[in-house]
Design a protein around this motif. Structure first.
Motif, PDB file in Angstrom:
ATOM      1  N   LEU A 109      -8.076  -0.725   0.367  1.00  0.00           N
ATOM      2  CA  LEU A 109      -7.628   0.896   0.383  1.00  0.00           C
ATOM      3  C   LEU A 109      -8.301   1.699   1.388  1.00  0.00           C
ATOM      4  O   LEU A 109      -7.441   2.263   2.201  1.00  0.00           O
ATOM      5  N   ALA A 110      -9.565   1.278   1.892  1.00  0.00           N
ATOM      6  CA  ALA A 110     -10.128   1.770   2.973  1.00  0.00           C
ATOM      7  C   ALA A 110      -9.659   1.541   4.316  1.00  0.00           C
ATOM      8  O   ALA A 110      -9.176   2.269   5.197  1.00  0.00           O
ATOM      9  N   SER A 111      -9.092   0.148   4.204  1.00  0.00           N
ATOM     10  CA  SER A 111      -8.325  -0.413   5.454  1.00  0.00           C
ATOM     11  C   SER A 111      -7.131   0.306   5.776  1.00  0.00           C
ATOM     12  O   SER A 111      -6.752   0.631   6.797  1.00  0.00           O
ATOM     13  N   VAL A 112      -6.366   0.429   4.618  1.00  0.00           N
ATOM     14  CA  VAL A 112      -5.199   1.251   4.496  1.00  0.00           C
ATOM     15  C   VAL A 112      -5.255   2.739   5.173  1.00  0.00           C
ATOM     16  O   VAL A 112      -4.616   3.224   5.933  1.00  0.00           O
ATOM     17  N   MET A 113      -6.419   3.567   4.658  1.00  0.00           N
ATOM     18  CA  MET A 113      -6.846   4.618   4.967  1.00  0.00           C
ATOM     19  C   MET A 113      -6.855   4.766   6.520  1.00  0.00           C
ATOM     20  O   MET A 113      -6.675   5.754   7.230  1.00  0.00           O
ATOM     21  N   ILE A 114      -7.693   3.821   7.165  1.00  0.00           N
ATOM     22  CA  ILE A 114      -7.751   3.820   8.643  1.00  0.00           C
ATOM     23  C   ILE A 114      -6.761   3.036   9.430  1.00  0.00           C
ATOM     24  O   ILE A 114      -6.794   3.113  10.611  1.00  0.00           O
ATOM     25  N   ASP A 115      -5.594   2.390   8.794  1.00  0.00           N
ATOM     26  CA  ASP A 115      -4.478   1.814   9.454  1.00  0.00           C
ATOM     27  C   ASP A 115      -5.197   0.746  10.062  1.00  0.00           C
ATOM     28  O   ASP A 115      -4.938   0.431  11.301  1.00  0.00           O
ATOM     29  N   TYR A 116      -6.049  -0.303   9.562  1.00  0.00           N
ATOM     30  CA  TYR A 116      -6.414  -1.405  10.314  1.00  0.00           C
ATOM     31  C   TYR A 116      -6.034  -2.797   9.690  1.00  0.00           C
ATOM     32  O   TYR A 116      -6.437  -3.136   8.308  1.00  0.00           O
ATOM     33  N   LYS A 117      -4.785  -3.163  10.057  1.00  0.00           N
ATOM     34  CA  LYS A 117      -3.947  -4.273   9.440  1.00  0.00           C
ATOM     35  C   LYS A 117      -4.701  -5.563   9.168  1.00  0.00           C
ATOM     36  O   LYS A 117      -4.380  -5.939   8.060  1.00  0.00           O
ATOM     37  N   PRO A 118      -5.584  -6.029  10.247  1.00  0.00           N
ATOM     38  CA  PRO A 118      -6.093  -7.246   9.693  1.00  0.00           C
ATOM     39  C   PRO A 118      -7.003  -7.315   8.523  1.00  0.00           C
ATOM     40  O   PRO A 118      -6.796  -8.227   7.686  1.00  0.00           O
ATOM     41  N   PHE A 119      -7.495  -6.276   8.248  1.00  0.00           N
ATOM     42  CA  PHE A 119      -8.487  -6.137   7.023  1.00  0.00           C
ATOM     43  C   PHE A 119      -7.649  -5.671   5.778  1.00  0.00           C
ATOM     44  O   PHE A 119      -8.007  -6.005   4.563  1.00  0.00           O
ATOM     45  N   ILE A 120      -6.557  -5.123   5.808  1.00  0.00           N
ATOM     46  CA  ILE A 120      -5.589  -4.808   5.022  1.00  0.00           C
ATOM     47  C   ILE A 120      -5.125  -6.245   4.545  1.00  0.00           C
ATOM     48  O   ILE A 120      -5.072  -6.529   3.291  1.00  0.00           O
ATOM     49  N   ILE A 121      -4.825  -7.204   5.213  1.00  0.00           N
ATOM     50  CA  ILE A 121      -4.209  -8.376   4.744  1.00  0.00           C
ATOM     51  C   ILE A 121      -5.492  -9.289   4.107  1.00  0.00           C
ATOM     52  O   ILE A 121      -5.413  -9.736   3.127  1.00  0.00           O
ATOM     53  N   LEU A 122      -6.611  -9.118   4.920  1.00  0.00           N
ATOM     54  CA  LEU A 122      -7.725 -10.009   4.270  1.00  0.00           C
ATOM     55  C   LEU A 122      -8.011  -9.525   2.916  1.00  0.00           C
ATOM     56  O   LEU A 122      -7.924 -10.077   1.820  1.00  0.00           O
ATOM     57  N   GLU A 123      -8.361  -8.280   2.821  1.00  0.00           N
ATOM     58  CA  GLU A 123      -8.911  -7.627   1.528  1.00  0.00           C
ATOM     59  C   GLU A 123      -7.884  -7.602   0.363  1.00  0.00           C
ATOM     60  O   GLU A 123      -7.936  -7.696  -0.849  1.00  0.00           O
ATOM     61  N   GLY A 124      -6.617  -7.151   1.009  1.00  0.00           N
ATOM     62  CA  GLY A 124      -5.519  -7.228  -0.160  1.00  0.00           C
ATOM     63  C   GLY A 124      -5.364  -8.826  -0.609  1.00  0.00           C
ATOM     64  O   GLY A 124      -5.076  -9.007  -1.966  1.00  0.00           O
ATOM     65  N   THR A 125      -5.323  -9.759   0.312  1.00  0.00           N
ATOM     66  CA  THR A 125      -5.165 -11.190  -0.402  1.00  0.00           C
ATOM     67  C   THR A 125      -6.379 -11.556  -1.154  1.00  0.00           C
ATOM     68  O   THR A 125      -6.317 -12.184  -2.219  1.00  0.00           O
ATOM     69  N   TRP A 126      -7.569 -11.170  -0.677  1.00  0.00           N
ATOM     70  CA  TRP A 126      -8.872 -11.424  -1.612  1.00  0.00           C
ATOM     71  C   TRP A 126      -8.701 -10.751  -3.192  1.00  0.00           C
ATOM     72  O   TRP A 126      -9.079 -11.359  -4.095  1.00  0.00           O
TER      73      TRP A 126
END
Length: 80
Positions: A47-64
């Motif tokens: 969610l924090a990665s979405v808030m800052i629009d940082y796609k690599p960590f959206i993918i990483l943390e979303g998958t995790w």
């Protein structure tokens, strides 16, 4: 401190605590509490990665988070 910082720090803190408890043998990676902590922690970090629009960590943390959720669901099927 921004909302994304607070959300991200909270998620990472939960993930690290789960990992630490596993390392010192207080918690086991197969237990529901460990999987729940991973699901929630990764979800908050995503969610924090979405808030800052940082796609690599959206993918990483979303998958995790998704993998932890599926594993958590598996613990309920094992007890039936």
């Amino acid at each position: 401190m921004s909302h994304s910082d607070i959300t991200g720090f909270s998620g990472v803190a939960i993930l690290l605590l789960a990992y630490l408890l596993n390392l010192i043998k207080i918690n086991d990676y197969k237990k529901r509490i460990y999987l729940t902590m991973n699901f929630v922690g990764a979800g908050l970090a995503c969610l924090a990665s979405v808030m800052i629009d940082y796609k690599p960590f959206i993918i990483l943390e979303g998958t995790w988070s998704l993998v932890s959720f599926v594993a958590l669901l598996g613990t309920f099927k094992r007890t039936e």
